[in-house]
Design a protein around this motif. Structure first.
Motif, PDB file in Angstrom:
ATOM      1  N   ILE A 300      79.416  47.189  29.558  1.00 44.60           N
ATOM      2  CA  ILE A 300      79.730  48.154  28.520  1.00 44.60           C
ATOM      3  C   ILE A 300      80.222  47.377  27.306  1.00 44.60           C
ATOM      4  CG2 ILE A 300      81.272  50.027  27.834  1.00 44.60           C
ATOM      5  CD1 ILE A 300      81.273  50.925  30.759  1.00 44.60           C
ATOM      6  N   HIS A 301      79.645  47.655  26.159  1.00 47.40           N
ATOM      7  CA  HIS A 301      79.988  46.941  24.932  1.00 47.40           C
ATOM      8  C   HIS A 301      80.647  47.912  23.948  1.00 47.40           C
ATOM      9  CE1 HIS A 301      77.387  43.542  26.181  1.00 47.40           C
ATOM     10  NE2 HIS A 301      76.622  44.495  26.665  1.00 47.40           N
ATOM     11  N   ILE A 302      81.823  47.562  23.485  1.00 48.72           N
ATOM     12  CA  ILE A 302      82.526  48.347  22.481  1.00 48.72           C
ATOM     13  C   ILE A 302      82.209  47.753  21.109  1.00 48.72           C
ATOM     14  CG2 ILE A 302      84.752  49.229  21.701  1.00 48.72           C
ATOM     15  CD1 ILE A 302      83.884  50.179  24.497  1.00 48.72           C
ATOM     16  N   MET A 303      81.765  48.604  20.186  1.00 51.04           N
ATOM     17  CA  MET A 303      81.336  48.105  18.870  1.00 51.04           C
ATOM     18  C   MET A 303      82.520  47.664  17.997  1.00 51.04           C
ATOM     19  SD  MET A 303      78.073  48.377  19.100  1.00 51.04           S
ATOM     20  CE  MET A 303      78.180  48.114  20.874  1.00 51.04           C
ATOM     21  N   LYS A 304      83.634  48.400  18.067  1.00 51.71           N
ATOM     22  CA  LYS A 304      84.779  48.118  17.208  1.00 51.71           C
ATOM     23  C   LYS A 304      85.326  46.720  17.474  1.00 51.71           C
ATOM     24  CE  LYS A 304      88.587  50.268  18.158  1.00 51.71           C
ATOM     25  NZ  LYS A 304      89.532  51.398  18.337  1.00 51.71           N
ATOM     26  N   GLY A 305      85.467  45.937  16.417  1.00 54.44           N
ATOM     27  CA  GLY A 305      86.020  44.603  16.543  1.00 54.44           C
ATOM     28  C   GLY A 305      85.041  43.563  17.041  1.00 54.44           C
ATOM     29  N   ASN A 306      83.746  43.891  17.094  1.00 50.56           N
ATOM     30  CA  ASN A 306      82.713  42.960  17.543  1.00 50.56           C
ATOM     31  C   ASN A 306      81.656  42.799  16.452  1.00 50.56           C
ATOM     32  OD1 ASN A 306      83.272  42.171  20.456  1.00 50.56           O
ATOM     33  ND2 ASN A 306      83.397  44.391  20.600  1.00 50.56           N
ATOM     34  N   PRO A 307      81.872  41.895  15.498  1.00 47.99           N
ATOM     35  CA  PRO A 307      80.954  41.745  14.366  1.00 47.99           C
ATOM     36  C   PRO A 307      79.537  41.337  14.770  1.00 47.99           C
ATOM     37  CG  PRO A 307      82.523  39.924  14.444  1.00 47.99           C
ATOM     38  CD  PRO A 307      83.000  40.948  15.418  1.00 47.99           C
ATOM     39  N   GLY A 308      79.372  40.792  15.969  1.00 46.46           N
ATOM     40  CA  GLY A 308      78.044  40.390  16.403  1.00 46.46           C
ATOM     41  C   GLY A 308      77.069  41.549  16.536  1.00 46.46           C
ATOM     42  N   PHE A 309      77.588  42.775  16.664  1.00 43.12           N
ATOM     43  CA  PHE A 309      76.726  43.948  16.780  1.00 43.12           C
ATOM     44  C   PHE A 309      76.338  44.524  15.417  1.00 43.12           C
ATOM     45  CE2 PHE A 309      79.202  44.196  20.841  1.00 43.12           C
ATOM     46  CZ  PHE A 309      78.143  43.886  21.679  1.00 43.12           C
ATOM     47  N   ASP A 310      76.982  43.998  14.363  1.00 45.72           N
ATOM     48  CA  ASP A 310      76.752  44.534  13.022  1.00 45.72           C
ATOM     49  C   ASP A 310      75.560  43.837  12.357  1.00 45.72           C
ATOM     50  OD1 ASP A 310      77.073  46.074  10.793  1.00 45.72           O
ATOM     51  OD2 ASP A 310      78.824  44.997  10.022  1.00 45.72           O
ATOM     52  N   THR A 311      74.409  43.928  12.994  1.00 45.15           N
ATOM     53  CA  THR A 311      73.168  43.348  12.485  1.00 45.15           C
ATOM     54  C   THR A 311      72.001  44.162  13.033  1.00 45.15           C
ATOM     55  OG1 THR A 311      71.904  41.288  12.250  1.00 45.15           O
ATOM     56  CG2 THR A 311      72.870  41.733  14.405  1.00 45.15           C
ATOM     57  N   VAL A 312      70.842  43.997  12.438  1.00 44.50           N
ATOM     58  CA  VAL A 312      69.688  44.807  12.825  1.00 44.50           C
ATOM     59  C   VAL A 312      68.801  44.055  13.810  1.00 44.50           C
ATOM     60  CG1 VAL A 312      67.595  45.961  12.010  1.00 44.50           C
ATOM     61  CG2 VAL A 312      69.703  46.102  10.664  1.00 44.50           C
ATOM     62  N   LYS A 313      68.551  44.693  14.961  1.00 45.00           N
ATOM     63  CA  LYS A 313      67.581  44.220  15.940  1.00 45.00           C
ATOM     64  C   LYS A 313      66.839  45.438  16.477  1.00 45.00           C
ATOM     65  CE  LYS A 313      70.423  40.276  17.417  1.00 45.00           C
ATOM     66  NZ  LYS A 313      71.074  39.573  18.557  1.00 45.00           N
ATOM     67  N   MET A 314      65.744  45.202  17.145  1.00 51.01           N
ATOM     68  CA  MET A 314      64.982  46.308  17.708  1.00 51.01           C
ATOM     69  C   MET A 314      65.682  46.859  18.954  1.00 51.01           C
ATOM     70  SD  MET A 314      62.623  46.404  15.507  1.00 51.01           S
ATOM     71  CE  MET A 314      61.344  47.502  16.128  1.00 51.01           C
ATOM     72  N   GLN A 315      65.569  48.178  19.166  1.00 50.35           N
ATOM     73  CA  GLN A 315      66.109  48.800  20.367  1.00 50.35           C
ATOM     74  C   GLN A 315      65.078  49.783  20.926  1.00 50.35           C
ATOM     75  OE1 GLN A 315      69.802  51.127  20.154  1.00 50.35           O
ATOM     76  NE2 GLN A 315      70.330  50.354  22.185  1.00 50.35           N
ATOM     77  N   ARG A 316      64.894  49.712  22.249  1.00 51.66           N
ATOM     78  CA  ARG A 316      63.840  50.507  22.877  1.00 51.66           C
ATOM     79  C   ARG A 316      64.234  51.982  22.986  1.00 51.66           C
ATOM     80  NH1 ARG A 316      60.890  47.746  27.710  1.00 51.66           N
ATOM     81  NH2 ARG A 316      62.996  47.591  28.555  1.00 51.66           N
ATOM     82  N   ALA A 317      63.222  52.841  22.811  1.00 53.37           N
ATOM     83  CA  ALA A 317      63.402  54.284  22.965  1.00 53.37           C
ATOM     84  C   ALA A 317      62.180  54.849  23.680  1.00 53.37           C
ATOM     85  CB  ALA A 317      63.574  54.955  21.605  1.00 53.37           C
ATOM     86  N   ILE A 318      62.380  55.416  24.864  1.00 53.71           N
ATOM     87  CA  ILE A 318      61.311  55.984  25.670  1.00 53.71           C
ATOM     88  C   ILE A 318      61.551  57.479  25.811  1.00 53.71           C
ATOM     89  CG2 ILE A 318      60.203  56.010  27.942  1.00 53.71           C
ATOM     90  CD1 ILE A 318      61.049  53.064  28.240  1.00 53.71           C
ATOM     91  N   GLY A 319      60.577  58.279  25.397  1.00 50.46           N
ATOM     92  CA  GLY A 319      60.721  59.724  25.487  1.00 50.46           C
ATOM     93  C   GLY A 319      60.047  60.285  26.724  1.00 50.46           C
ATOM     94  N   VAL A 320      59.716  61.566  26.688  1.00 47.34           N
ATOM     95  CA  VAL A 320      59.051  62.190  27.832  1.00 47.34           C
ATOM     96  C   VAL A 320      57.590  61.758  27.925  1.00 47.34           C
ATOM     97  CG1 VAL A 320      60.581  64.179  27.962  1.00 47.34           C
ATOM     98  CG2 VAL A 320      58.599  64.266  26.442  1.00 47.34           C
ATOM     99  N   VAL A 321      57.045  61.289  26.802  1.00 46.95           N
ATOM    100  CA  VAL A 321      55.699  60.706  26.789  1.00 46.95           C
ATOM    101  C   VAL A 321      55.839  59.194  26.636  1.00 46.95           C
ATOM    102  CG1 VAL A 321      53.510  60.563  25.535  1.00 46.95           C
ATOM    103  CG2 VAL A 321      54.640  62.775  25.821  1.00 46.95           C
ATOM    104  N   TYR A 322      55.189  58.439  27.515  1.00 45.65           N
ATOM    105  CA  TYR A 322      55.376  56.985  27.522  1.00 45.65           C
ATOM    106  C   TYR A 322      54.103  56.300  27.992  1.00 45.65           C
ATOM    107  CZ  TYR A 322      57.462  52.435  28.777  1.00 45.65           C
ATOM    108  OH  TYR A 322      57.766  51.090  28.889  1.00 45.65           O
ATOM    109  N   LYS A 323      53.726  55.240  27.270  1.00 47.07           N
ATOM    110  CA  LYS A 323      52.593  54.398  27.653  1.00 47.07           C
ATOM    111  C   LYS A 323      53.070  52.950  27.659  1.00 47.07           C
ATOM    112  CE  LYS A 323      49.197  57.621  25.756  1.00 47.07           C
ATOM    113  NZ  LYS A 323      48.081  57.832  24.799  1.00 47.07           N
ATOM    114  N   PRO A 324      53.452  52.443  28.834  1.00 43.35           N
ATOM    115  CA  PRO A 324      54.041  51.095  28.911  1.00 43.35           C
ATOM    116  C   PRO A 324      53.178  50.012  28.303  1.00 43.35           C
ATOM    117  CG  PRO A 324      54.247  52.243  31.014  1.00 43.35           C
ATOM    118  CD  PRO A 324      53.354  53.080  30.156  1.00 43.35           C
ATOM    119  N   GLU A 325      51.865  50.167  28.374  1.00 43.40           N
ATOM    120  CA  GLU A 325      50.979  49.123  27.849  1.00 43.40           C
ATOM    121  C   GLU A 325      51.049  48.998  26.331  1.00 43.40           C
ATOM    122  OE1 GLU A 325      48.505  52.912  27.953  1.00 43.40           O
ATOM    123  OE2 GLU A 325      50.034  51.935  29.195  1.00 43.40           O
TER     124      GLU A 325
END
Length: 360
Positions: A300-325
């Motif tokens: 579990i990562h708490i954002m407050k006080g952790n400047p390393g999270f204050d940057t842009v990276k990709m994050q995965r999002a899978i909905g009810v429709v998904y094509k892994p390929e």
């Protein structure tokens, strides 16, 4: 999980718990465990989920002792696809727990409500049936918005608080669903915005009907995580997390996200299609989902006080429709994690929906 409970202070009125998929058992179980502790230790009063109001209101009646039988019997009435989101063993266990808790508690019963806007026909039917029985002078031929205005004015006539809320909310769903489906014909971000603004209206109604109450919201990360910290904002989209922070202040709203590095998920390859258990491949190199699994243990990562999270990276999002390929070219959202969420829980590997099964 203790660290999350410690973060939810007395000034927090709304806790939103997100998930990176709609079909992962671990997300459901951890979300349920956290919800139980928020109810027991922090005295939260209701749960509102990314589900249809009429179906979820049946659960509300069941957990408050107004309906007999088993939770599975209530959940088997969820007929709109994707049924597996709520008609599953994880939710059934929680609903039974909630009914048992309410039956032995001296507190106001904990409620269970639906936030979504899809149930146009069902909500219209509930509204008209109620008016024919209790307010026959009302005309069911009136436009939906005119009918909503009338019902808001006459809400005091519709029984107790929850009963009045149900009548008015079904009419509100019908009005917003009509706008939502019409806007879908034209494309663009507005249909999404109508849907999430409706969810906020529902939260506002719950807080109005239950003054001083505290609520827990279950929805996908794309609804819970502040849209302004992703590329959604550039596309003209808003969401629950952003709107709640704007309306109720950042200090009274706590946003939590769940993700996984790899595992299994229950989803479909196209809208309305057969549900299948699918493999979720290892997250793309350099993504948050890849970076946060460092060390090989769930964290579990708490954002407050952790400047390393204050940057842009990709994050995965899978909905009810998904094509892994299609990964990694799709299913990823550019995300500033520190601005999107207050805390984040990353699973190294998820089992799947092994217990996320149909109850029908």
């Amino acid at each position: 999980m203790d660290v999350l409970l410690d973060e939810v202070g007395s000034d927090v009125r709304l806790v939103c718990i997100g998930e990176a998929t709609h079909g992962t058992s671990e997300f459901y179980m951890k979300r349920i465990a956290l919800t139980k502790r928020l109810i027991l230790e922090k005295e939260f009063d209701w749960v509102a989920v990314e589900g249809d109001w009429p179906d979820c209101y049946k659960i509300n009646c069941f957990v408050k002792g107004e309906e007999n039988g088993l939770a599975k019997e209530v959940l088997s009435q969820f007929h709109r696809w994707p049924t597996w989101m709520w008609a599953n063993e994880e939710v059934a266990e929680f609903v039974e727990w909630l009914k048992h808790f309410n039956s032995g508690s001296t507190r106001q019963p904990i409620g269970f409500y639906g936030l979504d806007v899809y149930s146009l026909g069902q909500s219209l039917q509930v509204t008209f049936d109620y008016l024919k029985k209790h307010d026959p002078q009302s005309s069911c031929e009136k436009p939906v918005l005119e009918l909503l205005s009338q019902m808001l004015a006459n809400a005091h006539m519709y029984g107790d608080k929850d009963e009045a809320l149900n009548v008015v909310q079904n009419c509100l769903v019908a009005a917003n669903a009509e706008r939502y489906y019409r806007q879908q014909l034209f494309g663009g971000p507005e249909s999404w915005n109508i849907r999430d603004r409706h969810m906020i209206e529902t939260v506002s109604q719950l807080l109005h009907v239950h003054p001083k109450s505290k609520g827990i919201i279950w929805a996908h990360n794309t609804h819970v995580g502040d849209a302004r910290a992703t590329d959604m904002a550039k596309c003209g989209m808003v969401n629950i997390g952003q709107l709640l922070r704007e309306v109720y202040s950042k200090t009274s709203v706590y946003l939590i996200g769940f993700s996984t590095y790899k595992g299994q998920v229950m989803a479909s390859r196209k809208w309305g299609d057969e549900t299948k258990e699918m493999k979720v491949p290892p997250a793309a190199f350099g993504s948050w989902d890849s970076e946060l699994r460092t060390g090989g243990t769930d964290r579990i990562h708490i954002m407050k006080g952790n400047p390393g999270f204050d940057t842009v990276k990709m994050q995965r999002a899978i909905g009810v429709v998904y094509k892994p390929e299609k990964e990694p070219s799709s299913n990823y959202v550019p995300t500033n994690l520190a601005q999107r969420l207050a805390s984040h829980s990353c699973e190294v590997r998820t089992r799947c929906g092994l217990t996320l099964i149909y109850i029908h």
